[in-house]
Scaffold this active site. Sequence first.
Site, PDB file in Angstrom:
ATOM      1  CG  ASP A 231      40.283  40.278  52.462  1.00 21.72           C
ATOM      2  OD1 ASP A 231      40.309  40.517  51.245  1.00 21.72           O
ATOM      3  OD2 ASP A 231      41.036  40.841  53.267  1.00 21.72           O
TER       4      ASP A 231
ATOM      5  CG  ASP B  94      44.520  39.965  53.644  1.00 22.75           C
ATOM      6  OD1 ASP B  94      44.579  39.666  52.447  1.00 22.75           O
ATOM      7  OD2 ASP B  94      43.846  40.908  54.076  1.00 22.75           O
ATOM      8  CD  GLU B  95      42.242  37.736  48.827  1.00 22.03           C
ATOM      9  OE1 GLU B  95      41.091  37.515  48.445  1.00 22.03           O
ATOM     10  OE2 GLU B  95      42.957  38.627  48.358  1.00 22.03           O
TER      11      GLU B  95
HETATM   12  P1  TTP Z   1      43.983  43.683  51.115  1.00 20.62           P
HETATM   13  O1  TTP Z   1      43.214  42.540  51.699  1.00 20.62           O
HETATM   14  O2  TTP Z   1      43.670  44.106  49.730  1.00 20.62           O
HETATM   15  O3  TTP Z   1      43.793  44.960  52.009  1.00 20.62           O
HETATM   16  P2  TTP Z   1      43.742  45.068  53.597  1.00 20.62           P
HETATM   17  O4  TTP Z   1      43.709  43.749  54.265  1.00 20.62           O
HETATM   18  O5  TTP Z   1      44.851  45.954  54.054  1.00 20.62           O
HETATM   19  O6  TTP Z   1      42.392  45.851  53.825  1.00 20.62           O
HETATM   20  P3  TTP Z   1      40.904  45.312  53.685  1.00 20.62           P
HETATM   21  O7  TTP Z   1      40.295  45.507  55.041  1.00 20.62           O
HETATM   22  O8  TTP Z   1      40.284  46.196  52.660  1.00 20.62           O
HETATM   23  O9  TTP Z   1      40.960  43.879  53.255  1.00 20.62           O
HETATM   24  O10 TTP Z   1      45.520  43.352  51.175  1.00 20.62           O
HETATM   25  C1  TTP Z   1      46.121  42.611  52.227  1.00 20.62           C
HETATM   26  C2  TTP Z   1      47.483  43.171  52.536  1.00 20.62           C
HETATM   27  O11 TTP Z   1      48.285  43.167  51.354  1.00 20.62           O
HETATM   28  C3  TTP Z   1      47.458  44.593  53.022  1.00 20.62           C
HETATM   29  O12 TTP Z   1      47.268  44.692  54.428  1.00 20.62           O
HETATM   30  C4  TTP Z   1      48.790  45.103  52.578  1.00 20.62           C
HETATM   31  C5  TTP Z   1      49.137  44.311  51.343  1.00 20.62           C
HETATM   32  N1  TTP Z   1      48.925  45.125  50.118  1.00 20.62           N
HETATM   33  C6  TTP Z   1      50.017  45.788  49.579  1.00 20.62           C
HETATM   34  O13 TTP Z   1      51.148  45.654  50.046  1.00 20.62           O
HETATM   35  N2  TTP Z   1      49.810  46.592  48.479  1.00 20.62           N
HETATM   36  C7  TTP Z   1      48.578  46.759  47.914  1.00 20.62           C
HETATM   37  O14 TTP Z   1      48.422  47.508  46.923  1.00 20.62           O
HETATM   38  C8  TTP Z   1      47.460  46.081  48.493  1.00 20.62           C
HETATM   39  C9  TTP Z   1      46.074  46.271  47.915  1.00 20.62           C
HETATM   40  C10 TTP Z   1      47.685  45.285  49.606  1.00 20.62           C
HETATM   41 MG    MG Z   2      42.363  42.275  53.615  1.00 21.21          MG
END
Ligand code: TTP
Ligand code: MG
Length: 367
Positions: free
Chosen positions: A17, A112-113
């Site tokens: 992720d 992203d995961e």
């Molecule tokens: P996430 O992997 O949940 O968050 P992240 O990568 O920004 O942070 P982390 O380091 O905690 O993993 O989500 C991936 C992407 O999805 C994030 O960069 C933006 C998008 N996203 C949204 O648009 N709205 C949301 O509510 C969430 C949770 C994520």
């Molecule tokens: Mg993320």
Amino acid sequence: MAPAASPIPQRKIIHLDCDCFFAAVEMRDTPALAGKPLVVGGRPNRRGVVATANYEARQFGIKSAMPVARALRLCPQLIVVPTNIERYRKVSLAIRDIFRLYTDLVEPASLDEAYLDVTHSKCCHGSATWVAEAIRAKVRTEIRITISAGVAANKFLAKVASGWRKPNGLTVISPDKADAFIRALPVEKIPGVGRVTAGKLHAFDVKTAGDLRQIPQARLVEQFGRFGTRLSELCRGEDERPVRPSRPLKSISVEHTFSQDLPDQDACRRALPMLWDKLTKCLDRHHIAYVGHTQAAPPAAKCFIKVRFHDFATTTLERAGQRLELACFERLLEGAWLRGQKPIRLLGIGIRLEAHTQEPVSLDLFG
Ligand code: TTP
Ligand code: MG
């Protein structure tokens, strides 16, 4: 004798992720943004919300889904960058290409995961931890963002693990440590447990997955419906969900180059059980049935044989509607041999997975 099904090994699952993904791409592309509190999201005057915040902005209590206007109140110097989803999509595809260098079994869960099943991967001497480290290093140097990873025996634990040491962390939950890890796990760390569910559980004095185990499943179902059943499994660390690859496999095959050419058809026939043994291991891994493996008759398959003669002339013979068993490849061998009738340096056997058969053999893979 029908071949016995091979025992199912302990799985090795990696969840990866990216850290503050959208913000990480923005900071990479505009280095002046790095180190400053930043969110990616809608404009404050249009009631936009935060898609993500970088880790500097998170220190101010800013989170995804928060109105940008509120985020600005928490951190007046906050930089707000509009979302550029096409750019993130491209980066996401490039990252998936890196994952696929290590295994075909890649299941993207969002931009992203992804989950990877590396149980049978030969990369990095078969060490899932080393695969995870290799991927993290490659994403860092080639994509120039950081990605966190979790390694465990199932998807649930791997996902919890990837979030454990964010950002830029790696957490391995080895099978012998899993039970103790889960017992102590706060319920809000269980995927799917949001604020409301956590609140209800806390009201029952349930703080950890270990506490959750004391609640009878029927009680959890009464409270949370189907999710109650899931909770009861997860708090015991049970999660059998397979990693389902997003990109359909076109074929599954194995081949072998012999150190000495096989002189005739008989010698080739004697080599086939060794290849069949290798192939059935791959079929097991992909949950594809073959004769002798399951009680029910497996669906018809499109089988092929590949023969490379000593002079490198190569031929492939395939036939649809076959019972997937060793005898099918023996019949194909006869036909392929007749095309050259000279010593053979390589033999390969496999099945095609396109939906040409009446019942696609890939059904179990994606169903
Ligand atoms: P996430 O992997 O949940 O968050 P992240 O990568 O920004 O942070 P982390 O380091 O905690 O993993 O989500 C991936 C992407 O999805 C994030 O960069 C933006 C998008 N996203 C949204 O648009 N709205 C949301 O509510 C969430 C949770 C994520
Ligand atoms: Mg993320």
